[in-house]
Design an enzyme around this catalytic site. Structure first.
Site, PDB file in Angstrom:
ATOM      1  N   LEU A  37      -4.275  12.445   8.998  1.00 50.47           N
ATOM      2  CA  LEU A  37      -4.946  11.573   8.314  1.00 50.47           C
ATOM      3  C   LEU A  37      -4.360  10.093   8.063  1.00 50.47           C
ATOM      4  CD1 LEU A  37      -6.019  13.843   5.045  1.00 50.47           C
ATOM      5  CD2 LEU A  37      -7.503  13.135   6.791  1.00 50.47           C
ATOM      6  N   GLY A  38      -2.935  10.049   8.045  1.00 50.05           N
ATOM      7  CA  GLY A  38      -2.487   8.621   7.846  1.00 50.05           C
ATOM      8  C   GLY A  38      -0.789   8.983   7.713  1.00 50.05           C
ATOM      9  N   GLY A  40       2.612   7.449   5.565  1.00 51.25           N
ATOM     10  CA  GLY A  40       3.018   6.360   4.521  1.00 51.25           C
ATOM     11  C   GLY A  40       4.557   6.026   4.843  1.00 51.25           C
ATOM     12  N   ALA A  41       5.135   5.665   3.656  1.00 52.05           N
ATOM     13  CA  ALA A  41       6.415   4.997   3.952  1.00 52.05           C
ATOM     14  C   ALA A  41       7.345   6.436   3.938  1.00 52.05           C
ATOM     15  CB  ALA A  41       6.843   4.524   2.525  1.00 52.05           C
ATOM     16  N   GLY A  43       6.360   9.703   4.905  1.00 49.76           N
ATOM     17  CA  GLY A  43       6.132  10.844   5.914  1.00 49.76           C
ATOM     18  C   GLY A  43       4.512  10.545   6.462  1.00 49.76           C
ATOM     19  N   VAL A  45       0.731  12.625   6.659  1.00 51.83           N
ATOM     20  CA  VAL A  45      -0.190  13.134   5.885  1.00 51.83           C
ATOM     21  C   VAL A  45      -1.330  13.932   6.861  1.00 51.83           C
ATOM     22  CG1 VAL A  45      -1.883  13.311   4.135  1.00 51.83           C
ATOM     23  CG2 VAL A  45      -0.121  11.661   4.074  1.00 51.83           C
ATOM     24  N   LYS A  58       1.494  16.543   3.191  1.00 50.82           N
ATOM     25  CA  LYS A  58       2.451  15.610   3.538  1.00 50.82           C
ATOM     26  C   LYS A  58       3.773  16.173   4.009  1.00 50.82           C
ATOM     27  CE  LYS A  58       3.760  10.935   2.181  1.00 50.82           C
ATOM     28  NZ  LYS A  58       3.692   9.868   1.192  1.00 50.82           N
ATOM     29  N   ASP A 149       3.812   0.837  -6.784  1.00 47.02           N
ATOM     30  CA  ASP A 149       3.111   0.121  -5.422  1.00 47.02           C
ATOM     31  C   ASP A 149       1.619   0.485  -5.392  1.00 47.02           C
ATOM     32  OD1 ASP A 149       3.387  -0.772  -2.780  1.00 47.02           O
ATOM     33  OD2 ASP A 149       4.064   1.306  -1.975  1.00 47.02           O
TER      34      ASP A 149
END
Lengths: 334, 247
Positions: A37-38, A40-41, A43, A45, A58, A149
């Site tokens: 799915l994507g 992040g900073a 890990g 997902v 995640k 954030d």
């Protein structure tokens, strides 16, 4: 050294391909990856299939990377109604090529990124989402937290009915502490307009920057000159954008850190939206005032209601006729 | 809980040292004294990812700290991130050490179930918020660094914003190398905030040599001097356990 390690393990965790299956080390829940799915900073997902349907997982890029985020999600799940973030379903470890990595499983929020949505469906949606966001922030602040954030990448529009939701709560910080994670464009410290203490006004600054960014999808930068007036620059960006202009006063107020709570900003924003959608009313009022004084109020209002009720009647009759003809033809058909 | 103190040297450089002792050896010695050495390597373009950058990694590795290579434009966020990361790393080290004493030598953090791990991390977070921090910043001002100095200046005041948003106290000192006559030049003695650096960097004359090793050494000496002075005035201060872990 540490950087290198991070880099390596990040590769490991992001390499998992669709169809990969595993069972959690501690809780023994089975998972199967559907797709990525994507990332992040901290890990990557994945969308996964679990015993109870599709969920998001995640996987952390190193041993300790997800613990803060998990702690925050855990605190949230104790809050009644669990409206503050995606609900946390499982926390466990996964073994990838002999190494242990932490992971957690949460509710899968299906939707569209904020900026894409605004581009496709129109900027009139943006103030509405900001109102929704401010409502959520208010609840978060009342629980003693600050999101930190806050940025479009961490917001998703679910629905229909369309509703803004946040995910990636890794930067969420207890009020009074130093903000854990931030992104320069949405950070008041970067613009020289405040410190990085976790207080409601920090999130409200980011919210204002998100609002501004919907009109300028490419993040602009602050001037390299250290002595420049950044507030003036932001003010100019707002003034030059027709969708932002009606909200200028509110945006500037938030950028200056003058709102101490989200509730007040939300209230003023709703009033501003009301005023924007009001032009028809003002026209009516004006034409009314032209009317001679001796006319009574009742007759006036009646007079101005007439054309509208006439239209409604017409629409009702038309739809009735259409419906009955459809029924008639259906009857013929049978 | 009584907050302790963390000591760091933050070195900002863009290349190889060419004078004096091996900086990695000095960094290793500093680490033994409970002072972490973090290094930020400032890149020009893709071109100089060579020998100098290897040195950056080596110094930080020997100094028990964090290293990061970065372009000058991304300096601000990197500087504060590296400092915080190193702080967390130090605190984790301390907490791990304590845990190992309780749980036995063989147990590592990842042997704990996720729940317990979360609790430990919360302790580390709490400490990171309240611990007192001393950062000695060491800036390479050799000729090649000159165009990057405005960015360095900005990154340092940004660091000050980040750290002063914490509950714990901060102290910063700023050294430049090479100095006018000596290897290093002290431009800012211990102070809680980095402000008004503008003048300092403007009237700077940038030199040709890069005595990174000697510069690290004088940074180390400056820490010692402070400690010496302190212990005369006030003996009973609680120092952080990491400081005793050396030697």
């Amino acid at each position: 050294m540490m950087e290198k390690m991070n880099f390596q393990s990040k590769n490991q965790a992001s390499k998992l391909s669709a169809g990969t299956k595993w069972v959690g080390k501690w809780n023994k829940n089975p998972y199967r990856i559907i797709r990525t799915l994507g990332s992040g900073a901290t890990g990557v997902v994945y969308l996964v299939e679990t015993r109870s349907g599709q969920r998001a997982v995640k996987i952390g890029e190193n041993k300790m990377s997800l613990t803060s985020e998990i702690n925050v999600l855990k605190h949230f799940s104790k809050v009644r109604g669990n409206v503050l973030g995606p609900s946390l379903l499982d926390v466990d470890d996964i073994e990838i090529r002999g190494e242990m990595y932490p992971f957690f499983c949460m509710e899968y929020l299906k939707g569209e990124p904020l900026l894409d949505f605004a581009k496709k469906r129109g900027t009139e949606w943006v103030p509405v989402f900001i109102v929704q966001l401010l409502g959520d922030l208010d609840r978060l602040h009342q629980e003693g937290w600050v999101f930190g954030d806050l940025k479009p990448e961490n917001l998703i529009i679910t629905g229909p009915p369309s509703r803004v939701r946040w995910f990636d709560v890794g930067g969420t910080t207890k009020q009074g502490r130093a903000i854990k994670e931030y992104t320069e464009f949405y950070d008041r410290g970067y613009w020289g307009l405040g410190d990085r203490k976790a207080e409601p006004s920090y999130d409200l600054f980011s919210t204002a920057m998100i609002f501004i960014q919907t009109a300028y999808p490419h993040r602009f930068k602050k001037p390299a000159d250290a002595g420049s007036d950044n507030l003036e620059l932001l003010r100019r960006y707002i003034s030059h954008s027709p969708p932002l202009l009606p909200y200028k006063k509110i945006l500037i107020h938030a950028l200056k850190g003058k709102y101490t709570d989200a509730q007040l900003m939300k209230k003023e924003l709703m009033e501003a939206i009301d005023n924007r959608t009001a032009p028809k009313k003002t026209v009516e009022k004006q034409s009314r005032s032209v009317q001679p004084k001796r006319h009574r109020k009742k007759t006036k209002s009646k007079k101005y209601k007439e054309p509208q009720s006439f239209r409604t009647e017409l629409i009702l009759t038309a739809s009735f006729l259409f419906l009955s003809s459809v029924l008639y033809f259906m009857g013929q058909w049978m | 809980m009584n907050a302790g103190k963390i000591k760091q040297i933050l070195l900002l450089t863009d290349g190889c040292s060419n004078q004096g002792e091996d900086p990695a050896a000095v960094a290793a010695f500093a680490n033994e004294k409970g002072i972490t050495v973090n290094v930020i390597g400032i890149l020009e373009h893709e071109s100089n990812r060579g020998k100098g950058m290897k040195e950056v990694e080596n110094i930080a590795a020997s100094g028990g700290g964090v290293s990061q290579l970065v372009y000058a434009s991304q300096l601000s966020q990197t500087v504060q991130m590296v400092t915080k990361q190193a702080m967390t790393q130090t605190l984790q080290g301390v907490v791990h050490g304590e845990l190992r004493q309780i749980l036995g030598e063989e147990r590592e953090m990842e042997d704990l179930p996720p729940d317990k791990r979360g609790e430990v991390m919360e302790v580390v977070d709490d400490l990171g918020e309240t611990v007192n921090l001393e950062v000695l910043i060491l800036v390479d001002t050799s000729a090649s660094m000159k165009p990057k100095l405005p960015m360095v200046q900005e990154a340092l005041s940004d660091l000050s914003i980040s750290l002063n948003s914490r509950t714990g106290n901060n102290n910063f000192a700023l050294f430049l190398f090479p100095g006018k006559r000596k290897d290093t030049e002290k431009v800012l003695d211990w102070t809680p905030k980095i402000n008004s650096l503008t003048d300092t960097f403007h009237r700077l004359t940038t030199g040709g040599v890069t005595p990174t090793g000697p510069a690290l050494k004088s940074a180390l000496y400056h820490f010692e001097k402070r400690r010496g002075k302190r212990s005369l005035i006030d003996d009973g201060e609680d120092e952080f356990p990491i400081e005793e872990s050396g030697f």
